[in-house]
Scaffold this motif. Structure first.
Motif, PDB file in Angstrom:
ATOM      1  N   LEU A 247      -2.453   8.070  -1.338  1.00 57.85           N
ATOM      2  CA  LEU A 247      -2.225   7.739   0.076  1.00 57.85           C
ATOM      3  C   LEU A 247      -3.464   7.076   0.666  1.00 57.85           C
ATOM      4  CD1 LEU A 247      -0.575  10.149   2.649  1.00 57.85           C
ATOM      5  CD2 LEU A 247      -2.633   8.893   3.241  1.00 57.85           C
ATOM      6  N   ALA A 248      -4.626   7.640   0.383  1.00 53.33           N
ATOM      7  CA  ALA A 248      -5.865   7.073   0.933  1.00 53.33           C
ATOM      8  C   ALA A 248      -6.135   5.685   0.380  1.00 53.33           C
ATOM      9  CB  ALA A 248      -7.038   8.011   0.614  1.00 53.33           C
ATOM     10  N   LEU A 249      -5.902   5.489  -0.912  1.00 51.73           N
ATOM     11  CA  LEU A 249      -6.165   4.193  -1.540  1.00 51.73           C
ATOM     12  C   LEU A 249      -5.257   3.109  -0.979  1.00 51.73           C
ATOM     13  CD1 LEU A 249      -7.521   2.444  -3.695  1.00 51.73           C
ATOM     14  CD2 LEU A 249      -5.819   3.272  -5.343  1.00 51.73           C
ATOM     15  N   SER A 250      -3.965   3.384  -0.921  1.00 47.74           N
ATOM     16  CA  SER A 250      -3.020   2.374  -0.398  1.00 47.74           C
ATOM     17  C   SER A 250      -3.264   2.115   1.081  1.00 47.74           C
ATOM     18  CB  SER A 250      -1.586   2.841  -0.628  1.00 47.74           C
ATOM     19  OG  SER A 250      -1.333   4.053   0.062  1.00 47.74           O
ATOM     20  N   GLY A 251      -3.580   3.172   1.820  1.00 52.48           N
ATOM     21  CA  GLY A 251      -3.855   2.996   3.242  1.00 52.48           C
ATOM     22  C   GLY A 251      -5.100   2.168   3.488  1.00 52.48           C
TER      23      GLY A 251
ATOM     24  N   ALA B  10      -4.492   4.905  13.290  1.00 50.66           N
ATOM     25  CA  ALA B  10      -5.352   3.741  13.541  1.00 50.66           C
ATOM     26  C   ALA B  10      -6.743   3.934  12.966  1.00 50.66           C
ATOM     27  CB  ALA B  10      -5.426   3.452  15.043  1.00 50.66           C
ATOM     28  N   SER B  11      -6.796   4.467  11.760  1.00 59.06           N
ATOM     29  CA  SER B  11      -8.076   4.699  11.105  1.00 59.06           C
ATOM     30  C   SER B  11      -7.843   4.859   9.607  1.00 59.06           C
ATOM     31  CB  SER B  11      -8.750   5.959  11.668  1.00 59.06           C
ATOM     32  OG  SER B  11      -9.939   6.251  10.966  1.00 59.06           O
ATOM     33  N   ALA B  12      -8.653   4.179   8.805  1.00 59.59           N
ATOM     34  CA  ALA B  12      -8.603   4.306   7.350  1.00 59.59           C
ATOM     35  C   ALA B  12      -9.968   4.754   6.859  1.00 59.59           C
ATOM     36  CB  ALA B  12      -8.208   2.978   6.702  1.00 59.59           C
ATOM     37  N   GLN B  13     -10.007   5.879   6.166  1.00 57.81           N
ATOM     38  CA  GLN B  13     -11.258   6.452   5.702  1.00 57.81           C
ATOM     39  C   GLN B  13     -11.144   6.817   4.223  1.00 57.81           C
ATOM     40  OE1 GLN B  13     -12.241   9.796   8.245  1.00 57.81           O
ATOM     41  NE2 GLN B  13     -11.164   8.870   9.977  1.00 57.81           N
TER      42      GLN B  13
END
Length: 350
Positions: free
Chosen positions: A96-100, A259-262
């Motif tokens: 999820l984090a990688l694709s986001g 509205a944030s990707a970390q």
């Protein structure tokens, strides 16, 4: 002869048969109507919270609660398929984090890109990750918990690598992309509509397709499934690919909503997804699980996360209450499974 005692126990055969028949009836009843019991508990919990805080059942709070639960419920569909095949996927938070992150970086560099293309991009990235996991589990024979645990760190590392440890913040994302996770249609958030769409597709797939039935067959008895002509490796590959695709899609929806990707986005979120499945009656032993139960499990966790702060429950107690509910669900599943296994054994003896 029918009234003869059973050794030192002293129970007549006819009476014993009646007792065993009653046990079979109770076990069958629990299996068939377990979801109704979970629904009753959800309604009872909602009523209690409403008495403590009248704002709980307002439309605004219900809409927020459903929106916050939508991503969890979508991921729970994929996890259900994996668990039914006796597997587990601990990498979904990292996927999820990688694709986001990739999707957020793309829309920040190309603000004019359509949000649906970003959604497809993230889904594709997750699908590729799932295919890789499926290869390790189905073809290489690596235990799912080991394969997904290792790839979890790989995917999380890729996320930090491509972002150079930086964030993609709200002002770097175009407004139309953020509308994907925050916009509404007929007053209902887009995430809820997407979750409904996913569940409708999953219901048709699991109930009305041959592949859906084969997934249950592989989870129930892989050897018997192989003898009957089913390719368990293909089924395993498929379910991990589906799980990856849903994780990728959830990643785009996540960064759009918040509205944030970390780099640490959704860290540990896989445990909540697994909990939703277990609470919903999906058996870790494989072969058992219903979409209705998974949906109710996700709703229950969503209610708990929303309700406990409203009634001023300490954050430490919130974690304990969630853990207690998960433990109770596991115990219930174990009791039901034991009753079903006992019934099958008795039928074979008869």
């Amino acid at each position: 002869m029918e009234s003869r005692d059973l050794g030192s126990i002293g129970i007549p055969i006819r009476k014993r048969d009646q007792v065993e028949k009653q046990k079979r009836t109770i076990s069958s009843y629990i299996v068939q109507f377990r979801e109704l019991g979970l629904l009753f508990f959800i309604l009872l919990l909602a009523a209690v919270v409403q008495l403590r805080n009248p704002s709980f059942l307002t439309w605004e709070n219900i809409n927020d609660m459903m929106t916050n639960t939508a991503i969890l419920s979508v991921l729970a569909v994929g996890m259900m398929l994996v668990i039914i095949t006796r597997g587990i996927d601990l990498s979904i938070g990292a996927t999820l984090a990688l694709s986001g992150m990739v999707s957020a970086m793309v829309v920040s560099y190309y603000p004019g890109i359509h949000p649906l293309l970003a959604l497809l991009l993230g889904t594709g990235i997750g699908f590729v990750c799932g295919v890789g996991l499926g290869f390790l589990v189905a073809r290489m024979g690596i235990l799912p918990i080991i394969a997904t645990l290792g790839m979890m760190n790989v995917f999380r590392g890729f996320t930090y690598l491509i972002s150079d440890g930086k964030w993609v913040s709200a002002h770097q994302m175009p407004a139309q992309f953020k509308q994907l996770g925050t916009g509404t249609l007929f007053g209902i958030n887009h995430l809820i509509w997407i979750a409904i769409f996913i569940y409708l597709i999953a219901y048709y797939f699991m109930s009305h397709t041959r592949t859906g039935r084969q997934i249950y067959a592989v989870g129930s008895n892989p050897e018997a499934a192989r003898i009957s002509g089913i390719r368990p490796d293909r089924i395993l590959w498929l379910v991990y690919a589906i799980m990856g695709g849903l994780s990728g899609m959830a990643g785009v929806l996540w960064v759009s909503k918040f509205a944030s990707a970390q780099g640490d986005t959704a860290s540990g979120y896989e445990l909540s997804v697994i909990a939703a499945c277990v609470v919903g009656g999906v058996s870790i032993a494989g072969g058992v699980g219903k979409l209705s139960g998974v949906l109710l499990g996700a709703i229950l966790l969503g209610i708990i996360n929303n309700a406990l702060p409203l009634i001023n429950v300490s954050a430490f107690w919130q974690m304990g209450i969630q853990g207690s509910i998960i433990l109770a669900a596991v115990l219930m599943n174990a009791i039901v499974k034991r009753g079903v296994d006992r019934n099958h054994l008795m039928r074979r003896k008869v």
